[in-house]
Design a protein around this motif. Structure first.
Motif, mmCIF file in Angstrom:
data_model
loop_
_atom_site.group_PDB
_atom_site.id
_atom_site.type_symbol
_atom_site.label_atom_id
_atom_site.label_comp_id
_atom_site.label_asym_id
_atom_site.label_seq_id
_atom_site.Cartn_x
_atom_site.Cartn_y
_atom_site.Cartn_z
ATOM 1 N N PHE A 114 43.382 24.817 26.171
ATOM 2 C CA PHE A 114 42.543 26.067 26.345
ATOM 3 C C PHE A 114 41.017 25.679 26.154
ATOM 4 N N LEU A 115 40.270 26.013 27.232
ATOM 5 C CA LEU A 115 38.954 25.831 27.087
ATOM 6 C C LEU A 115 38.247 27.091 26.256
ATOM 7 N N GLY A 116 38.835 28.219 26.499
ATOM 8 C CA GLY A 116 38.245 29.382 25.667
ATOM 9 C C GLY A 116 36.970 30.030 26.145
ATOM 10 N N TYR A 117 36.718 29.664 27.519
ATOM 11 C CA TYR A 117 35.478 30.762 28.018
ATOM 12 C C TYR A 117 36.045 32.067 28.149
ATOM 13 N N PRO A 118 35.021 32.859 28.246
ATOM 14 C CA PRO A 118 35.113 34.452 28.497
ATOM 15 C C PRO A 118 35.639 34.597 29.833
ATOM 16 N N ASP A 119 36.462 35.406 30.081
ATOM 17 C CA ASP A 119 37.004 36.035 31.577
ATOM 18 C C ASP A 119 35.691 36.513 31.961
ATOM 19 N N GLN A 120 35.744 36.047 33.462
ATOM 20 C CA GLN A 120 34.727 36.617 34.356
ATOM 21 C C GLN A 120 33.354 36.108 34.047
ATOM 22 N N GLU A 121 33.371 35.501 33.399
ATOM 23 C CA GLU A 121 32.003 34.329 33.177
ATOM 24 C C GLU A 121 31.897 33.103 33.293
ATOM 25 N N LEU A 122 32.602 32.414 34.001
ATOM 26 C CA LEU A 122 32.788 31.086 34.420
ATOM 27 C C LEU A 122 31.814 30.846 35.393
ATOM 28 N N GLU A 123 30.608 29.952 34.972
ATOM 29 C CA GLU A 123 29.635 29.332 35.742
ATOM 30 C C GLU A 123 29.832 27.864 35.913
ATOM 31 N N ASP A 124 29.076 27.539 37.059
ATOM 32 C CA ASP A 124 29.102 26.081 37.348
ATOM 33 C C ASP A 124 27.878 25.452 36.612
ATOM 34 N N THR A 125 28.023 25.270 35.393
ATOM 35 C CA THR A 125 27.122 24.719 34.382
ATOM 36 C C THR A 125 27.370 23.367 34.057
ATOM 37 N N PRO A 126 26.363 22.403 33.663
ATOM 38 C CA PRO A 126 26.503 21.214 33.325
ATOM 39 C C PRO A 126 27.606 20.932 32.100
ATOM 40 N N ALA A 155 41.326 29.131 36.285
ATOM 41 C CA ALA A 155 40.267 29.814 35.564
ATOM 42 C C ALA A 155 41.073 30.939 34.575
ATOM 43 N N HIS A 156 42.351 31.186 34.895
ATOM 44 C CA HIS A 156 43.110 32.204 34.093
ATOM 45 C C HIS A 156 44.346 31.724 33.717
ATOM 46 N N PRO A 157 45.012 31.918 32.538
ATOM 47 C CA PRO A 157 46.411 32.276 32.426
ATOM 48 C C PRO A 157 46.860 32.833 33.481
ATOM 49 N N ASP A 158 47.878 32.383 34.301
ATOM 50 C CA ASP A 158 48.619 32.912 35.444
ATOM 51 C C ASP A 158 48.488 32.308 36.681
ATOM 52 N N ASP A 159 47.099 31.749 36.957
ATOM 53 C CA ASP A 159 46.724 31.396 38.195
ATOM 54 C C ASP A 159 47.748 30.346 38.663
ATOM 55 N N ASN A 177 39.979 32.820 28.617
ATOM 56 C CA ASN A 177 40.988 33.519 27.865
ATOM 57 C C ASN A 177 41.755 34.821 28.681
ATOM 58 N N GLY A 178 41.090 34.825 29.820
ATOM 59 C CA GLY A 178 41.767 35.861 30.750
ATOM 60 C C GLY A 178 41.682 37.325 30.105
ATOM 61 N N GLU A 179 40.892 37.718 29.194
ATOM 62 C CA GLU A 179 40.973 38.813 28.315
ATOM 63 C C GLU A 179 40.505 40.154 28.974
ATOM 64 N N LYS A 180 40.048 39.902 30.148
ATOM 65 C CA LYS A 180 39.628 41.107 30.768
ATOM 66 C C LYS A 180 40.685 41.565 31.999
ATOM 67 N N GLY A 181 41.649 40.957 32.090
ATOM 68 C CA GLY A 181 42.760 41.195 32.884
ATOM 69 C C GLY A 181 43.938 42.311 32.569
ATOM 70 N N THR A 182 43.391 43.538 32.381
ATOM 71 C CA THR A 182 44.187 44.677 32.200
ATOM 72 C C THR A 182 43.596 45.962 32.612
ATOM 73 N N SER A 183 44.318 47.006 32.838
ATOM 74 C CA SER A 183 44.024 48.292 33.149
ATOM 75 C C SER A 183 44.172 49.414 32.201
ATOM 76 N N ASP A 184 44.942 48.636 30.917
ATOM 77 C CA ASP A 184 45.424 49.417 29.980
ATOM 78 C C ASP A 184 44.262 49.683 28.742
ATOM 79 N N ARG A 185 43.829 50.852 28.679
ATOM 80 C CA ARG A 185 42.334 51.203 28.029
ATOM 81 C C ARG A 185 43.087 51.085 26.294
#
Ligand SMILES: [Zn+2]
Length: 231
Positions: free
Chosen positions: A79-91, A12-16, A42-50
């Motif tokens: 890299f498939l380039g999906y938005p982080d936290q938005e992976l869905e079981d889609t066709p 799902a993410h870089p580092d998994d 892209n794992g682009e939500k994986g931070t607490s750095d504002r």
């Protein structure tokens, strides 16, 4: 087929994969097996750095994943380039995974366990489930996706799926000789280690790997739930 690889690691993410399977990946590469990574988001939500913008983090995480893959001698990172936290079981995602399977024709597909109970990242749950469905029956059946067949992507039977982070571990791989490289690969994900739950990530990892090897005649292991597919 020049693109063929024995091992396809789908995350799902870089580092998994570095947390779940890097010791095994290094071992497979040492044995001369070809390993390909496919990273869905892209794992682009994986931070607490504002101060960090998601677009910046996506670039950083892609670079970190490529560096980790190089340490492990992974042949290629897709890299498939999906938005982080938005992976869905889609066709659409299922078909993309079938395309990867039919392109690389792996013996082994490695991914996260969709059936881990309770607290589990939604993206991890989704990709495990999509991977399993893609392996069986979609990648196997010539009547699934006639357009892929027309492109020359023949059906393919994966031999086994290895799920990391499983509650129900039934398969262990000795990573005693590759543990240091797993650590080195994990260190490439510097953006993720900052907020890591333990102040001593290497000690934490070693302890977990030791526990995983309990009862075996080696010291450190990665554990999986292994599913064998009918051939
Ligand atoms: Zn993840």
């Amino acid at each position: 087929m020049t693109q063929a690889a024995e091992i396809l690691v789908l995350t799902a993410h870089p580092d998994d994969s570095e947390f779940g399977a890097a010791g095994s990946v290094a071992r497979w590469a040492d044995e001369g097996l070809q390993v390909v990574y496919a990273i869905c988001t892209n794992g682009e939500k994986g931070t607490s750095d504002r101060t960090l913008q998601p677009e910046q983090l996506a670039v950083i995480r892609r670079r970190e994943q490529q560096a980790a893959a190089a340490v492990l001698k992974v042949r290629e990172v897709v890299f498939l380039g999906y938005p982080d936290q938005e992976l869905e079981d889609t066709p659409e995602l299922r078909k993309q995974v079938v395309r990867l399977i039919r392109t690389y024709r792996p013996k082994t597909l490695v991914t996260s366990d969709p059936y881990r109970r309770y607290l589990w990242h939604r993206d991890h749950r989704i990709i495990g489930q999509v991977a399993m469905d893609a392996v069986f029956p979609y990648a196997r059946d010539h009547l699934a996706y006639p357009d892929l067949l027309a492109e020359g992507l023949e059906p393919h039977k994966v031999s086994e799926i290895l799920f990391w982070a499983a509650d129900d571990i039934n398969y262990r791989i000795d990573i005693t000789d590759t543990f240091e490289r797993k650590v080195e690969a994990l260190r490439c994900h510097a953006s993720q280690l900052k907020g890591f739950r333990s102040s001593d990530p290497v000690g934490w990892l070693k302890e977990r790997s030791r526990e995983m090897a309990a009862g075996e005649n080696y010291g450190l292991a990665e554990g999986f739930h292994r599913v064998e597919l009918p051939q």
